[in-house]
Design an enzyme around this catalytic site. Structure first.
Site, PDB file in Angstrom:
ATOM      1  N   ASP A  52      54.575   6.601 -32.813  1.00  0.00           N
ATOM      2  CA  ASP A  52      53.473   5.956 -32.322  1.00  0.00           C
ATOM      3  C   ASP A  52      53.724   4.291 -32.649  1.00  0.00           C
ATOM      4  O   ASP A  52      53.491   3.505 -31.811  1.00  0.00           O
ATOM      5  CB  ASP A  52      52.349   6.213 -33.021  1.00  0.00           C
ATOM      6  CG  ASP A  52      51.652   7.311 -32.415  1.00  0.00           C
ATOM      7  OD1 ASP A  52      52.056   7.894 -31.478  1.00  0.00           O
ATOM      8  OD2 ASP A  52      50.437   7.572 -32.616  1.00  0.00           O
ATOM      9  N   ASN A  94      52.143   8.813 -26.550  1.00  0.00           N
ATOM     10  CA  ASN A  94      50.858   9.397 -26.335  1.00  0.00           C
ATOM     11  C   ASN A  94      50.068   8.890 -27.598  1.00  0.00           C
ATOM     12  O   ASN A  94      49.224   9.376 -28.503  1.00  0.00           O
ATOM     13  CB  ASN A  94      50.913  10.946 -26.993  1.00  0.00           C
ATOM     14  CG  ASN A  94      49.874  11.888 -26.583  1.00  0.00           C
ATOM     15  OD1 ASN A  94      48.792  11.361 -26.051  1.00  0.00           O
ATOM     16  ND2 ASN A  94      49.689  13.118 -26.957  1.00  0.00           N
ATOM     17  N   ASP A 329      40.263  12.996 -38.172  1.00  0.00           N
ATOM     18  CA  ASP A 329      41.498  13.533 -37.993  1.00  0.00           C
ATOM     19  C   ASP A 329      41.759  14.638 -39.195  1.00  0.00           C
ATOM     20  O   ASP A 329      42.157  15.541 -39.038  1.00  0.00           O
ATOM     21  CB  ASP A 329      42.495  12.379 -37.935  1.00  0.00           C
ATOM     22  CG  ASP A 329      42.605  11.747 -36.819  1.00  0.00           C
ATOM     23  OD1 ASP A 329      41.990  12.315 -35.672  1.00  0.00           O
ATOM     24  OD2 ASP A 329      43.332  10.620 -36.586  1.00  0.00           O
ATOM     25  N   GLU A 357      45.139  14.075 -29.058  1.00  0.00           N
ATOM     26  CA  GLU A 357      46.264  14.481 -28.423  1.00  0.00           C
ATOM     27  C   GLU A 357      46.311  15.680 -27.560  1.00  0.00           C
ATOM     28  O   GLU A 357      47.071  15.913 -26.639  1.00  0.00           O
ATOM     29  CB  GLU A 357      47.525  14.698 -29.666  1.00  0.00           C
ATOM     30  CG  GLU A 357      47.965  13.427 -30.302  1.00  0.00           C
ATOM     31  CD  GLU A 357      46.984  12.718 -31.212  1.00  0.00           C
ATOM     32  OE1 GLU A 357      45.778  13.027 -31.205  1.00  0.00           O
ATOM     33  OE2 GLU A 357      47.633  11.710 -31.998  1.00  0.00           O
ATOM     34  N   HIS A 401      50.900  16.500 -33.441  1.00  0.00           N
ATOM     35  CA  HIS A 401      51.431  16.600 -34.923  1.00  0.00           C
ATOM     36  C   HIS A 401      50.589  17.056 -35.840  1.00  0.00           C
ATOM     37  O   HIS A 401      50.797  17.863 -36.912  1.00  0.00           O
ATOM     38  CB  HIS A 401      51.761  14.955 -35.011  1.00  0.00           C
ATOM     39  CG  HIS A 401      50.500  14.129 -35.114  1.00  0.00           C
ATOM     40  ND1 HIS A 401      50.222  13.187 -35.654  1.00  0.00           N
ATOM     41  CD2 HIS A 401      49.440  13.968 -33.997  1.00  0.00           C
ATOM     42  CE1 HIS A 401      49.263  12.473 -35.498  1.00  0.00           C
ATOM     43  NE2 HIS A 401      48.700  12.863 -34.488  1.00  0.00           N
ATOM     44  N   ARG A 402      49.291  16.702 -35.648  1.00  0.00           N
ATOM     45  CA  ARG A 402      48.329  17.284 -36.923  1.00  0.00           C
ATOM     46  C   ARG A 402      48.063  18.906 -36.798  1.00  0.00           C
ATOM     47  O   ARG A 402      47.845  19.686 -37.884  1.00  0.00           O
ATOM     48  CB  ARG A 402      46.858  16.565 -36.765  1.00  0.00           C
ATOM     49  CG  ARG A 402      46.971  15.253 -36.830  1.00  0.00           C
ATOM     50  CD  ARG A 402      45.708  14.635 -37.455  1.00  0.00           C
ATOM     51  NE  ARG A 402      45.982  12.986 -37.228  1.00  0.00           N
ATOM     52  CZ  ARG A 402      46.628  12.489 -38.178  1.00  0.00           C
ATOM     53  NH1 ARG A 402      47.204  13.252 -39.229  1.00  0.00           N
ATOM     54  NH2 ARG A 402      46.935  11.060 -38.190  1.00  0.00           N
ATOM     55  N   LYS A 429      55.303  12.038 -34.546  1.00  0.00           N
ATOM     56  CA  LYS A 429      54.343  11.127 -33.992  1.00  0.00           C
ATOM     57  C   LYS A 429      53.824  10.060 -34.990  1.00  0.00           C
ATOM     58  O   LYS A 429      53.561   8.986 -34.954  1.00  0.00           O
ATOM     59  CB  LYS A 429      53.230  11.749 -33.371  1.00  0.00           C
ATOM     60  CG  LYS A 429      52.107  10.873 -32.788  1.00  0.00           C
ATOM     61  CD  LYS A 429      51.345  11.709 -31.828  1.00  0.00           C
ATOM     62  CE  LYS A 429      50.415  10.810 -30.862  1.00  0.00           C
ATOM     63  NZ  LYS A 429      49.478  10.094 -31.413  1.00  0.00           N
TER      64      LYS A 429
END
Ligand code: DC
Length: 669
Positions: A52, A94, A329, A357, A401-402, A429
């Site tokens: 990012d 993204n 998040d 995402e 990613h999360r 990311k």
């Protein structure tokens, strides 16, 4: 970073120690853009290095900003809001923050100064809405075209000609889909408040307010003090100018911290808590409030100015019902903590998950169910009840990613099931070293970390095979021949005779070896090539026959057995060093084939050799390795025999990976 197709996390038992967080994504990308737009040079310390931030740096470079990097320090020369480039094609991957904030700034600059820019991203970015931002910018006179679908990137900003902006009326933006639209406007409109106050009004609800708080805080650091009237009306005072603060230090990422806060709550002992450095009570990031949510679920947490210590408090954890609007998040991490809780956890007000995402509500529900949880999901909520019995699962990560990071916490399940994370590299990311950081603080279940052994005679290609298998699985690799070769090299260098067992064993104990990717260092010196020399190999074969030498090298070899797994190659890996290995391969090839391979290898290095004498030497070495009294070369009784005389390296690797997969509990879904 793990670039493997999947990463199998072995069952884990405990966690403890210290982790240092990467820089905050939200702060890094805001500071980069503000530094690029402001007057003066900004020296940024501890900037996040990830996908990012890379796309944001590339965008700034494409706009003509001068950027220099020196280790962890990045210098950005600001443009003061004057376009240095009039045209550019800007790819923002993204990164939602980047797309929203760069679009706002460039739409205004391109319109006012005359420019033409395209903004695009990965296919998922082209499904993420940006219509509310466009609707706010067009009434100002901004030229914005959605080139594929109205309301979504790709975008064309400006038409090449300068146009006046109309800033007299309040600028109205909706706040209920993404707070990033307001962030984008706040950052960009600072460039335009020369002659009058600029007012932004939020229509309807404003979600994720803490992210706006970060934006306002950073704008203040860049000299612009926005008046905030109850989060509905924001005024940028007349004569505001973005001015670099000079030096800027990026604090650790609070969302990234959530995985380790949860880790401490699940697996750290109160006597040896998990310490998370780089963030604490002084944080400006809203996700720091995740700590309170984790405490509500039972975590024991101490919050200092710039670190957090966490350990297990209540166990099992307690289910909670929580409005997560303020921590969208980090709330995903709560959903995984719910797998360790008694009762049903209900997370509400999370509609924004659907436009991230991936559709995170659908994705989390699907993957939590795979592990055996009971899940109910709706437009803006999710309810999770822990599994009765955990199931082994291959977790899809949806390029998010999360999802990869929060599901790694599933490896502490009481049923000691391994957890497979598909496409683990998506963590790049925001946290490229996430798994390495996790592995540095966890203790696996006893006998939980898998071992694959590849034994066989010299020149059978076992080193090549084993290292390729290790790479494909993301496992550690032990080239045990190298430790014998290193002992031989140390003996040559010190003039130790090959029959002095005592002194050779002492040398072996004192070896200072370090293994890097594809490299071996002895006492700090790169000996990779030297160790492969024929004379070193021949002496290793003699040295390795001594029982004391073998005993001295045992501990060193055992130390390679670490999370997430090990592939070990040698002569006695499956028989003596790792007799309990999960998969044992005994690799052979005829002496003629091996002599031919070695011959070609030497030719490719420009070394001349005679194929017949090579074969005789190989056979002599086989005989020595097979007949020595300790650890003679022979297949383990439970080894899979693989004759690769007629196989390519790739075919051998596929055969071993398939044999491994057959022993794993995962069925990819
Ligand atoms: O695999 P290699 O050629 O790098 O091994 C060098 C020598 O070390 C080999 O002749 C035998 C010895 N060796 C051993 O005895 N046991 C091992 N596990 C690995 C190698």
């Amino acid at each position: 970073m793990f670039k493997t197709r999947f990463l199998d996390l072995p069952p884990l038992l405990a966690a403890g120690g210290t982790v240092r967080l990467p820089g905050s994504k939200s702060i890094s990308n805001r500071v980069l853009l503000l530094a690029g737009l402001s007057r003066g040079t900004t020296v940024i310390h501890d900037l996040l290095e990830s996908d990012d931030t890379r796309v944001m740096l590339d965008a700034l470079a494409a706009l003509g900003c001068r950027i220099e990097r020196d280790g962890r320090v990045v210098r950005v020369e600001g443009t003061g809001g004057a376009l240095a480039a009039r045209e550019a094609d800007i790819f923002l991957g993204n990164s939602g923050t980047s797309v929203r904030t760069v679009t706002a700034a460039l739409a205004l600059l391109a319109t006012a100064q005359g420019g033409r820019f395209t903004i695009r991203g990965v296919p998922r970015m082209h499904e993420r809405p940006i219509g509310d931002l466009i609707d706010a910018l067009r009434p100002l006179g901004c030229r914005i075209e959605c080139t594929v679908k109205e309301g979504y990137p790709p975008l064309l900003l400006g038409d090449g000609a300068p146009h006046a902006l109309n800033l007299s009326a309040p600028i109205r933006v909706r706040g209920n889909v993404s707070s990033q639209f307001l962030t984008g406007l706040l950052q960009a409109l600072c460039l335009t408040a020369h002659a009058q106050d600029v007012v932004i009004e939020v229509i309807g609800e404003l979600i994720s307010r803490p992210y706006i708080a970060i934006t306002l805080n950073l704008l203040a650091r860049f000299g612009v003090h926005v008046r905030n009237e109850d989060w509905t009306r924001f005024t940028i005072p007349c004569d505001s100018r973005l001015t670099s603060p000079g030096k800027f230090h990026v604090e650790g990422d609070a969302s990234s911290a959530s995985y380790f806060v949860a880790l401490g709550a699940i697996a750290a002992n109160a006597e040896a808590p998990l310490r998370i450095e780089g963030i604490g009570s002084a944080s400006v990031q809203g996700d720091i409030d995740f700590v309170a949510a984790a405490q509500a679920m039972g975590a024991n947490a101490v919050l200092a100015k710039d670190w957090i210590e966490v350990s297990r408090g209540t166990w099992p954890l307690r289910a909670v019902a929580l409005d997560c609007n303020h921590i969208p998040d980090a709330a995903m991490t709560l959903a995984v903590m719910a797998l360790y809780a008694t009762g049903t956890t209900r997370l509400t007000n999370i509609a924004s998950w659907r436009v991230k995402e991936t559709d995170r509500i659908a994705a989390m529900a699907a993957e939590l169910r795979k592990l055996g949880a009971e899940v109910v999901d709706g437009d803006d909520f999710i309810e999770i009840t822990a599994p009765g019995k955990w199931k082994p699962a291959a977790i899809h990560t949806y390029d998010d990613h999360r999802i990869a990071m929060c599901f790694s916490l599933g490896a502490f399940n009481p049923n000691q099931q391994a957890v497979r994370i598909l496409d683990p590299q998506c963590v790049a990311k925001t946290f490229p070293d996430y798994f390495e950081t996790l592995f540095s603080v966890v203790t696996p279940q006893e006998h939980g970390v898998p071992i694959i052994t590849v034994d066989g005679p010299t020149a059978s290609g076992k080193g090549t095979l084993a290292s390729a298998v290790a790479q494909a699985l993301g496992y550690h690799f032990l080239d045990s021949g190298a430790v014998y070769r290193a002992t031989a090299l140390a003996a040559m260098r010190s003039g130790t005779p090959p029959d002095d067992e005592q002194r050779l064993a002492q040398l072996a104990t004192k070896l200072d070896l370090r293994f890097g990717p594809g490299q071996i260092f002895m006492s700090g010196q790169d000996v990779t090539e030297t160790l492969r020399l024929e004379e070193v190999g021949a002496l290793a074969s003699k040295v390795s026959a001594w029982p004391l030498v073998r005993a001295a090298l045992r501990t060193l070899q055992l130390s390679f057995h670490r999370v997430p797994g090990l592939v070990a190659d040698g002569r006695d890996m499956g028989t003596v060093i790792f007799p309990g290995a999960d998969l044992k391969i005994f690799l052979t090839a005829s002496a003629a084939t091996r002599a031919d391979r070695r011959h070609k290898q030497l030719i490719s290095k420009g070394i001349s050799s005679n194929i017949d004498s090579l074969r005789a030497e190989l056979e002599a070495r086989d005989a020595r390795d097979q007949t020595r009294s300790v650890s003679p070369l022979k297949p383990a009784v439970d080894a899979m025999l693989l004759d690769n005389s007629a196989l390519t390296v790739e075919a051998s690797v596929v055969a071993v990976l398939q044999a491994w997969e057959d022993r794993r509990p995962f069925k990819e879904t």
